[in-house]
Enzyme design. Structure first.
Site, PDB file in Angstrom:
ATOM      1  N   GLY A 155       9.037  -8.383 -12.348  1.00  0.00           N
ATOM      2  CA  GLY A 155       8.397  -7.593 -13.383  1.00  0.00           C
ATOM      3  C   GLY A 155       9.125  -6.312 -13.712  1.00  0.00           C
ATOM      4  O   GLY A 155       9.818  -5.725 -12.882  1.00  0.00           O
ATOM      5  N   GLY A 179      19.072 -10.844  -9.937  1.00  0.00           N
ATOM      6  CA  GLY A 179      19.651 -11.643 -11.010  1.00  0.00           C
ATOM      7  C   GLY A 179      19.696 -10.913 -12.336  1.00  0.00           C
ATOM      8  O   GLY A 179      19.665  -9.673 -12.385  1.00  0.00           O
ATOM      9  N   ASP A 210      20.556 -19.687  -8.477  1.00  0.00           N
ATOM     10  CA  ASP A 210      20.975 -20.682  -9.475  1.00  0.00           C
ATOM     11  C   ASP A 210      22.432 -20.528  -9.894  1.00  0.00           C
ATOM     12  O   ASP A 210      22.955 -21.370 -10.621  1.00  0.00           O
ATOM     13  CB  ASP A 210      20.098 -20.581 -10.728  1.00  0.00           C
ATOM     14  CG  ASP A 210      18.663 -21.008 -10.484  1.00  0.00           C
ATOM     15  OD1 ASP A 210      18.402 -21.603  -9.426  1.00  0.00           O
ATOM     16  OD2 ASP A 210      17.805 -20.732 -11.347  1.00  0.00           O
ATOM     17  N   MET A 253      15.948 -26.340  -7.286  1.00  0.00           N
ATOM     18  CA  MET A 253      15.964 -25.154  -8.138  1.00  0.00           C
ATOM     19  C   MET A 253      17.100 -25.241  -9.157  1.00  0.00           C
ATOM     20  O   MET A 253      18.089 -25.923  -8.940  1.00  0.00           O
ATOM     21  CB  MET A 253      16.100 -23.902  -7.288  1.00  0.00           C
ATOM     22  CG  MET A 253      14.844 -23.567  -6.504  1.00  0.00           C
ATOM     23  SD  MET A 253      15.130 -22.267  -5.298  1.00  0.00           S
ATOM     24  CE  MET A 253      16.177 -23.138  -4.158  1.00  0.00           C
ATOM     25  N   GLY A 254      16.900 -24.514 -10.253  1.00  0.00           N
ATOM     26  CA  GLY A 254      17.881 -24.507 -11.328  1.00  0.00           C
ATOM     27  C   GLY A 254      17.173 -24.475 -12.662  1.00  0.00           C
ATOM     28  O   GLY A 254      16.965 -25.519 -13.278  1.00  0.00           O
ATOM     29  N   GLU A 309      14.908 -28.038 -11.745  1.00  0.00           N
ATOM     30  CA  GLU A 309      13.595 -27.689 -12.282  1.00  0.00           C
ATOM     31  C   GLU A 309      13.588 -27.473 -13.786  1.00  0.00           C
ATOM     32  O   GLU A 309      12.569 -27.678 -14.448  1.00  0.00           O
ATOM     33  CB  GLU A 309      13.063 -26.441 -11.591  1.00  0.00           C
ATOM     34  CG  GLU A 309      13.908 -25.200 -11.808  1.00  0.00           C
ATOM     35  CD  GLU A 309      13.390 -23.993 -11.040  1.00  0.00           C
ATOM     36  OE1 GLU A 309      12.207 -23.640 -11.211  1.00  0.00           O
ATOM     37  OE2 GLU A 309      14.169 -23.406 -10.267  1.00  0.00           O
ATOM     38  N   TYR A 362      10.755 -23.674  -1.879  1.00  0.00           N
ATOM     39  CA  TYR A 362      10.451 -22.452  -1.138  1.00  0.00           C
ATOM     40  C   TYR A 362      11.042 -22.472   0.268  1.00  0.00           C
ATOM     41  O   TYR A 362      11.323 -21.417   0.845  1.00  0.00           O
ATOM     42  CB  TYR A 362       8.944 -22.215  -1.116  1.00  0.00           C
ATOM     43  CG  TYR A 362       8.411 -21.870  -2.487  1.00  0.00           C
ATOM     44  CD1 TYR A 362       8.655 -20.615  -3.039  1.00  0.00           C
ATOM     45  CD2 TYR A 362       7.722 -22.803  -3.245  1.00  0.00           C
ATOM     46  CE1 TYR A 362       8.211 -20.305  -4.314  1.00  0.00           C
ATOM     47  CE2 TYR A 362       7.261 -22.498  -4.519  1.00  0.00           C
ATOM     48  CZ  TYR A 362       7.505 -21.252  -5.050  1.00  0.00           C
ATOM     49  OH  TYR A 362       7.078 -20.945  -6.319  1.00  0.00           O
ATOM     50  N   ILE A 364      13.975 -23.648   0.816  1.00  0.00           N
ATOM     51  CA  ILE A 364      15.371 -23.283   0.572  1.00  0.00           C
ATOM     52  C   ILE A 364      15.501 -21.785   0.316  1.00  0.00           C
ATOM     53  O   ILE A 364      16.357 -21.103   0.880  1.00  0.00           O
ATOM     54  CB  ILE A 364      15.928 -24.087  -0.620  1.00  0.00           C
ATOM     55  CG1 ILE A 364      16.066 -25.574  -0.250  1.00  0.00           C
ATOM     56  CG2 ILE A 364      17.273 -23.521  -1.071  1.00  0.00           C
ATOM     57  CD1 ILE A 364      16.484 -26.460  -1.406  1.00  0.00           C
ATOM     58  N   ARG A 365      14.628 -21.246  -0.536  1.00  0.00           N
ATOM     59  CA  ARG A 365      14.722 -19.825  -0.901  1.00  0.00           C
ATOM     60  C   ARG A 365      14.582 -18.908   0.304  1.00  0.00           C
ATOM     61  O   ARG A 365      15.198 -17.847   0.363  1.00  0.00           O
ATOM     62  CB  ARG A 365      13.623 -19.464  -1.908  1.00  0.00           C
ATOM     63  CG  ARG A 365      13.743 -20.092  -3.252  1.00  0.00           C
ATOM     64  CD  ARG A 365      12.832 -19.484  -4.280  1.00  0.00           C
ATOM     65  NE  ARG A 365      11.723 -18.716  -3.746  1.00  0.00           N
ATOM     66  CZ  ARG A 365      11.020 -17.839  -4.463  1.00  0.00           C
ATOM     67  NH1 ARG A 365      11.344 -17.617  -5.718  1.00  0.00           N
ATOM     68  NH2 ARG A 365      10.015 -17.193  -3.935  1.00  0.00           N
TER      69      ARG A 365
END
Length: 441
Positions: A155, A179, A210, A253-254, A309, A362, A364-365
């Protein structure tokens, strides 16, 4: 052979002023000292390492080389730094925090390094998150842990409010780990500081699992994510082979880029279909994915599918238009959608399949970084410290062509990096899977 001369454009990086204080870090000042030398302010890295002799580039950009400078803008003993981690979790965040602190504290002798909790929320006093003073003991073992010791959030926050807080805390340097959304926030803070004449250095460290930031061949967390994704694909392969007409479907993810799915597919070598955002595909029709999958199941008895994703979002029709706190468009769940469409397709033909669906996102993250990412985190963090102490601002530390370089944040976030469908990575995926270049055509 063409003899057209290439025009070089030197990419300027904002600086707070003249660097005049001698650096305290140990580097060679003359040959023969058996120490690494300081990086010259004039050192540049070319944008291209490969080009055609027949058609050389008419224009090429030159980027500042990252690394320690002999002279600094800030007096280390009087300097106060802060580091903030924003956005989703990613392997390697704690490694970056730790190496950044160690470089600033032990090598430069920086007076204070603050940890800002909960992302940009921590720069808004109304949220009630007090800064943490980092110490050697507080970062001692964090590099073995996943996540971030500072926690994170998504945010936007008012850059004026954040700048006021930083100035009230007497912060001279802000390191922003995140990012493209995070780096846009960093740019906004840097611009607000410039407007007000505040000597605040803002340095970005690219964090996107990503791998979709421009001018970054690799961002930290990618290799760990691929390694963990391969574990999920291996399990999917076992499940697919362990049942009659078995299918293993793994959602990775991606959002806008398929680097994790592509690299995991190549590392696994057991994936039959790799679906990524960059390459649209259709499910129905004689050349659609479902018909290709039917042929595969009838012939080989099992299949493994890796889907990013952000792939196949066009299959859902008009987007709802909603966005998350970081401004990212909310995607429909392509994994669940494919699971339902595939099982329905085969059931309607009285040829049911055993489909096992795995979503390891999650897991992986939140994993700790592997050795390869640990090395990258360490270097990104230390180069960020060097840039900041030299007075560089509104700059992102990038790893490109085997070198670390300074890229102005606005340039780095202007567009996302994606898998090139005419490039070697996608060609390797097609060769490894044997899939069609584009289903439905």
């Amino acid at each position: 052979m063409s003899h057209v001369a290439t025009t070089f454009h030197d990419i300027a990086v904002d600086s707070l002023g003249t660097a005049e204080f001698p650096s305290p870090i140990r580097r060679a000042r003359k040959p023969g000292e058996n120490l690494c030398t300081f990086v010259s302010p004039e050192a540049r890295i070319r944008e291209f390492v490969e080009f055609s002799l027949v058609h050389p580039p008419a224009e090429e950009r030159l980027f500042e080389s990252a690394g320690p400078r002999e002279h600094l803008f800030f007096r280390p003993a009087l300097t106060r730094c802060a580091v903030v981690t924003c956005g989703g979790l990613c392997p390697g965040l704690n490694n970056v925090i730790r190496s950044l602190f160690l470089e600033l504290h032990f090598n430069y002798g920086v007076a204070v390094v603050l940890g800002i909790p909960y992302g940009y929320q921590g720069l808004d006093p109304s949220m009630g998150h007090a800064p943490i003073v980092l110490t050697p003991d507080s970062v001692l073992n964090i590099h073995h842990q996943g996540g971030t010791m500072l926690a994170s959030s998504r945010g936007e926050r008012d850059p004026e409010v954040m700048l006021n807080f930083l100035l009230q805390q007497r912060v001279d340097v802000l390191f922003c780990v995140g990012g493209d959304g995070t780096q846009r926030g960093a740019h906004a803070i840097a611009m607000k500081a410039k407007e007000r004449g505040a000597k605040l250095a803002v340095v970005g460290i690219p964090k996107t699992i990503d791998n979709d930031l421009s001018f970054c061949d690799r961002t930290f967390g990618l290799v760990t994510a691929v390694e963990k994704a391969v574990e999920a694909l291996d399990c999917a392969h076992v499940e697919a082979q362990g049942a009659p007409r078995g299918i293993g479907l793994v959602r990775l993810m991606g959002r806008d880029a398929g680097f994790i799915a592509c690299n995991a597919t190549l590392a696994s070598q057991d994936v039959n279909y790799c679906l990524i955002p960059e390459c649209p595909f259709e499910l129905d029709g004689p050349r659609g994915l479902l018909e290709a999958l039917r042929s595969r199941i009838d012939g080989r008895g099992h299949a493994v599918i890796a889907v990013a994703e952000g792939a196949g979002q066009h299959l859902f029709g008009a987007s709802s238009g909603t966005h998350d706190a970081s401004g990212n468009r909310r995607f429909q769940d392509i994994g669940v959608y494919l699971k339902d469409r595939i099982t329905t397709f085969f059931r309607e033909r009285n040829r049911p399949v055993e489909l096992k669906y795995i979503d390891p996102s999650y897991m992986i993250r939140s994993a700790p970084a592997n050795c390869d990412d640990m090395l990258l985190c360490d270097q990104l963090a230390r180069h960020a410290a060097h840039a900041a102490m030299a007075g560089k601002t509104d700059v992102l530390i990038c790893y490109k062509n085997g070198k670390f370089l300074h890229v102005p944040i606005p340039m780095a976030v202007a567009k996302k990096q994606q898998v090139e469908l005419d490039g070697p990575l996608w060609a390797s995926v097609l060769a490894a899977t044997g899939q069609s270049a584009r289903y439905g055509e």
